[in-house]
Design an enzyme around this catalytic site. Structure first.
Site, short mmCIF file in Angstrom:
data_model
loop_
_atom_site.label_atom_id
_atom_site.label_comp_id
_atom_site.label_asym_id
_atom_site.label_seq_id
_atom_site.Cartn_x
_atom_site.Cartn_y
_atom_site.Cartn_z
N LYS A 259 -55.09 27.40 53.88
CA LYS A 259 -54.82 26.11 54.49
C LYS A 259 -53.44 26.17 55.14
CE LYS A 259 -52.69 22.22 53.72
NZ LYS A 259 -52.41 21.77 55.08
N GLY B 94 -44.13 26.01 49.53
CA GLY B 94 -43.83 24.69 50.07
C GLY B 94 -42.75 24.02 49.24
N SER B 95 -42.75 22.71 49.27
CA SER B 95 -41.66 21.97 48.62
C SER B 95 -41.87 21.90 47.12
CB SER B 95 -41.60 20.57 49.21
OG SER B 95 -42.81 19.89 48.92
N GLU C 143 -32.19 19.88 48.76
CA GLU C 143 -32.57 20.76 49.87
C GLU C 143 -32.71 19.90 51.12
OE1 GLU C 143 -36.62 22.34 50.07
OE2 GLU C 143 -35.75 24.28 50.56
N GLU D 182 -44.00 29.30 45.32
CA GLU D 182 -42.76 29.66 46.04
C GLU D 182 -42.22 28.35 46.59
OE1 GLU D 182 -41.56 32.69 46.25
OE2 GLU D 182 -43.22 34.11 46.21
N GLY E 33 -45.33 21.36 45.05
CA GLY E 33 -45.63 22.52 44.21
C GLY E 33 -45.89 22.12 42.76
P1 NAP Z 1 -44.83 20.86 51.73
O1 NAP Z 1 -44.76 19.52 52.30
O2 NAP Z 1 -44.71 21.02 50.26
O3 NAP Z 1 -46.17 21.50 52.25
C1 NAP Z 1 -46.57 22.81 51.97
C2 NAP Z 1 -48.07 22.91 52.09
O4 NAP Z 1 -48.66 22.12 51.05
C3 NAP Z 1 -48.61 22.35 53.39
O5 NAP Z 1 -49.71 23.14 53.80
C4 NAP Z 1 -49.03 20.96 52.99
O6 NAP Z 1 -50.01 20.40 53.83
C5 NAP Z 1 -49.59 21.21 51.61
N1 NAP Z 1 -49.71 20.02 50.79
C6 NAP Z 1 -49.11 18.80 50.95
N2 NAP Z 1 -49.49 17.95 49.98
C7 NAP Z 1 -50.35 18.62 49.18
C8 NAP Z 1 -51.08 18.29 48.00
N3 NAP Z 1 -51.02 17.09 47.44
N4 NAP Z 1 -51.85 19.23 47.44
C9 NAP Z 1 -51.94 20.49 47.96
N5 NAP Z 1 -51.28 20.85 49.08
C10 NAP Z 1 -50.48 19.93 49.68
O7 NAP Z 1 -43.71 21.80 52.33
P2 NAP Z 1 -43.34 21.95 53.87
O8 NAP Z 1 -42.61 20.72 54.26
O9 NAP Z 1 -44.53 22.36 54.64
O10 NAP Z 1 -42.35 23.20 53.82
C11 NAP Z 1 -41.02 23.09 53.51
C12 NAP Z 1 -40.77 23.43 52.05
O11 NAP Z 1 -41.30 24.72 51.76
C13 NAP Z 1 -39.32 23.52 51.72
O12 NAP Z 1 -39.10 22.89 50.48
C14 NAP Z 1 -39.06 25.00 51.58
O13 NAP Z 1 -37.99 25.35 50.79
C15 NAP Z 1 -40.33 25.47 51.04
N6 NAP Z 1 -40.52 26.91 51.32
C16 NAP Z 1 -40.39 27.78 50.29
C17 NAP Z 1 -40.53 29.15 50.52
C18 NAP Z 1 -40.41 30.13 49.41
O14 NAP Z 1 -40.83 31.27 49.58
N7 NAP Z 1 -39.87 29.78 48.27
C19 NAP Z 1 -40.78 29.60 51.82
C20 NAP Z 1 -40.88 28.67 52.85
C21 NAP Z 1 -40.76 27.32 52.57
P3 NAP Z 1 -49.54 19.41 55.03
O15 NAP Z 1 -49.04 20.28 56.07
O16 NAP Z 1 -50.75 18.71 55.43
O17 NAP Z 1 -48.51 18.50 54.47
#
Ligand code: NAP
Ligand code: MG
Length: 502
Positions: free
Chosen positions: A199, A252-253, A405, A274, A257
């Site tokens: 996804k 993701g966030s 963050e 992650e 997570g």
């Molecule tokens: P996010 O909002 O947590 O989204 C990540 C993914 O999860 C997206 O595909 C999102 O879909 C999906 N998602 C949202 N709500 C969900 C739910 N209830 N159940 C399952 N999946 C769901 O994060 P983001 O804003 O895309 O990315 C930024 C974050 O990622 C930052 O916090 C960053 O630090 C973190 N990140 C971490 C790493 C690492 O390796 N540690 C690497 C890159 C980024 P939608 O797009 O539809 O919201």
């Protein structure tokens, strides 16, 4: 496609292949077929440098996830995929890597158009990294094996272990490195013999959909890789809860997570998380300040600060604090802010209007809390979601901009006197993704490394990432590793076999 986007693409002369891809209706990739969402719903894809509409992508449903799981299960439980010999899997993964290389320019353009990132970095980092990751893991299938051991029990036994693939793996991917993060999850899963469902983030599905076409061309059997686009709260949530999926690997966030982890563990799935970061950077008084400033600026402003392991908290030894800030501001001034497709773009727009709003509100909060704004802070008076690289000085540990963050081009700095203070400041965070040290004093560096609570420690460098090294966080930055041989353990079960011998 909006006129603003059409003009933008024309101005930068994007390839015919990318134009053709963008002009056709987008579908999801399930069981080797290109399909609409079950209920026909779609969402808009917005180009961040202009704010204009590019195209629309299907908004998947829980039933679409069911169909993808069925296809992935069929391949895993007795399909053509599970009967392939290791070297045949290697050949398919290499073929896929070759196709990514062949279509690299197109993929880089899509990444720049969809996410707003610099096309140069998309080419050199995202696409190169995606290719390297597939090549690295392509070499593993023939090298996976268990152990044969000799037990001390009375009697005579043959005892050995087998490494077996976990099953169907669901990958939930963020928008900051869409293709590369997907590759981190898929390449290793396919190498060990799992089947997969991806996804992509709602904000950035395009490069993953183009990748689906390359999967098809590579000859990987239908149903081994499925792509379900759509909302996290629908598609992602259905994946976390699905009983036909054996593992969820999520980047993701931290708040999302936590939710994904809770649901997935609730039905006994394996989980890799992650998550977010707020990585500290220690600049010691013996460091080469100019090269440290260059690396620190790169480490925080690359990808417009939308990097999980960005070095966002900088602690500088007091005697060199002012001198270091001068160098840092001088470097930052040279970073070109431009649309992603501009060949010289260093800082592109943020990914969305929402992200721009969030980052601006942090900059405001920093000023309200009394941090000293020494560079940037504004947004650009032009279409698109541009924010200047921003540096705060004299920050205090309890400030919101120090604790949370931000995920934008915002750096907080302060000074320390003793190394013990630097360690306390660095570890005073809920997160533990990465840390960096700038110093040429080996004994001080080696004393610091074990004391830092972080999954990666960079020394005189930042965000050096290669598929041969594991990547993953401590504390609220998650658990499990992507990349390196370590990742293979998170995608396999170890089975213990005992056989009584006469
Ligand atoms: P996010 O909002 O947590 O989204 C990540 C993914 O999860 C997206 O595909 C999102 O879909 C999906 N998602 C949202 N709500 C969900 C739910 N209830 N159940 C399952 N999946 C769901 O994060 P983001 O804003 O895309 O990315 C930024 C974050 O990622 C930052 O916090 C960053 O630090 C973190 N990140 C971490 C790493 C690492 O390796 N540690 C690497 C890159 C980024 P939608 O797009 O539809 O919201
Ligand atoms: Mg987009």
């Amino acid at each position: 496609m909006d006129k603003s986007v059409r003009n933008y693409l024309k101005q930068y002369d994007i390839s015919d292949a990318t134009q053709r891809f963008l002009a056709k209706p987008q579908k999801m990739f399930i069981n080797g077929a290109w399909v609409d969402s079950g209920n026909g719903a779609v969402f808009d894809v917005i180009e961040p440098s202009t704010g204009g509409l590019v195209t629309r992508v299907p908004s998947g449903t829980a039933e679409d996830v069911d169909r993808a799981v069925e296809a992935a299960r069929r391949q895993f439980d007795g399909g053509a995929w599970c009967r392939l010999k290791p070297l045949e899997r290697e050949r398919l993964l290499h073929r896929l890597a070759d196709l990514i290389e062949k279509h690299g320019e197109e993929l880089a353009e899509l990444e720049a158009i969809d996410m707003g990132k610099s096309v140069k970095f998309a080419r050199e980092i995202d696409i190169q990294g995606t290719m390297d990751t597939f090549r690295y893991f392509a070499g593993w299938p023939s090298k996976l094996h268990g152990r044969t051991v000799e037990p001390s029990l009375p009697g005579n036994y043959l005892a050995y272990t087998r490494k077996e693939p976990l099953g169907v793996v669901a990958a939930i991917v963020p928008w900051n490195f869409p293709l590369q993060t997907m590759a981190w999850k898929l390449a290793a899963a396919l190498a060990v013999g799992c089947t997969t469902i991806v996804k992509p983030a709602e904000l950035t599905s395009l490069s993953t959909l183009r990748f689906g076409e390359l999967v098809q061309e590579s000859g990987i059997p239908d149903g081994v890789v499925n792509i379900v686009t759509g909302r996290g709260s629908v598609v992602g949530a259905a994946m976390s809860a699905h009983r036909g999926i054996n593992k969820v690997t999520f980047t993701g966030s931290t708040p999302v997570g936590r939710e994904v982890g809770r649901t997935a563990v609730g039905n006994f799935k394996h989980v890799t998380l992650e998550l977010g970061g707020k990585s500290p950077v220690l600049v010691l008084d013996d460091a080469d300040l100019r090269s440290a400033a260059l690396a620190v600026a790169n480490g925080v402003f690359f990808n417009s600060g939308q990097v999980c392991d960005a070095g966002t908290r900088v602690y500088v030894q007091k005697t060199v604090y002012e001198a270091f800030l001068e160098e840092l501001v001088a470097v930052t001034r040279t970073l070109k802010i431009a649309p992603g497709l501009d060949p010289d773009c260093f800082i592109g727009p943020l990914v969305s209007a929402q992200q721009k709003k969030v980052v601006s509100s942090y900059i405001e909060a920093g000023q309200c809390e009394g941090a000293e704004l020494i560079y940037g802070g504004g947004s650009l008076d032009r279409p698109g979601y541009f924010i200047e690289p921003t540096i705060f000085a004299k920050c205090q540990p309890e400030m919101k901009i120090v604790r949370e963050e931000i995920f934008g081009p915002v750096l907080v700095t302060s000074s320390f006197e003793k190394l013990d203070d630097a360690v306390s400041l660095a570890n005073d965070s809920a997160f533990g993704l990465a840390a960096a040290i700038y110093s040429n004093d080996l004994s001080r560096v080696h004393t610091l490394i074990p004391r830092l609570h972080a999954g990666t420690v960079y020394v005189n460098a930042h965000s050096t990432i290669d598929p041969c090294m594991p990547f993953g966080g401590f504390k609220a930055s998650g658990f499990g590793k992507d990349l390196g041989p370590e990742q293979l353990d998170y995608l396999t079960e170890t089975k213990a076999i005992w056989i009584t011998l006469p």
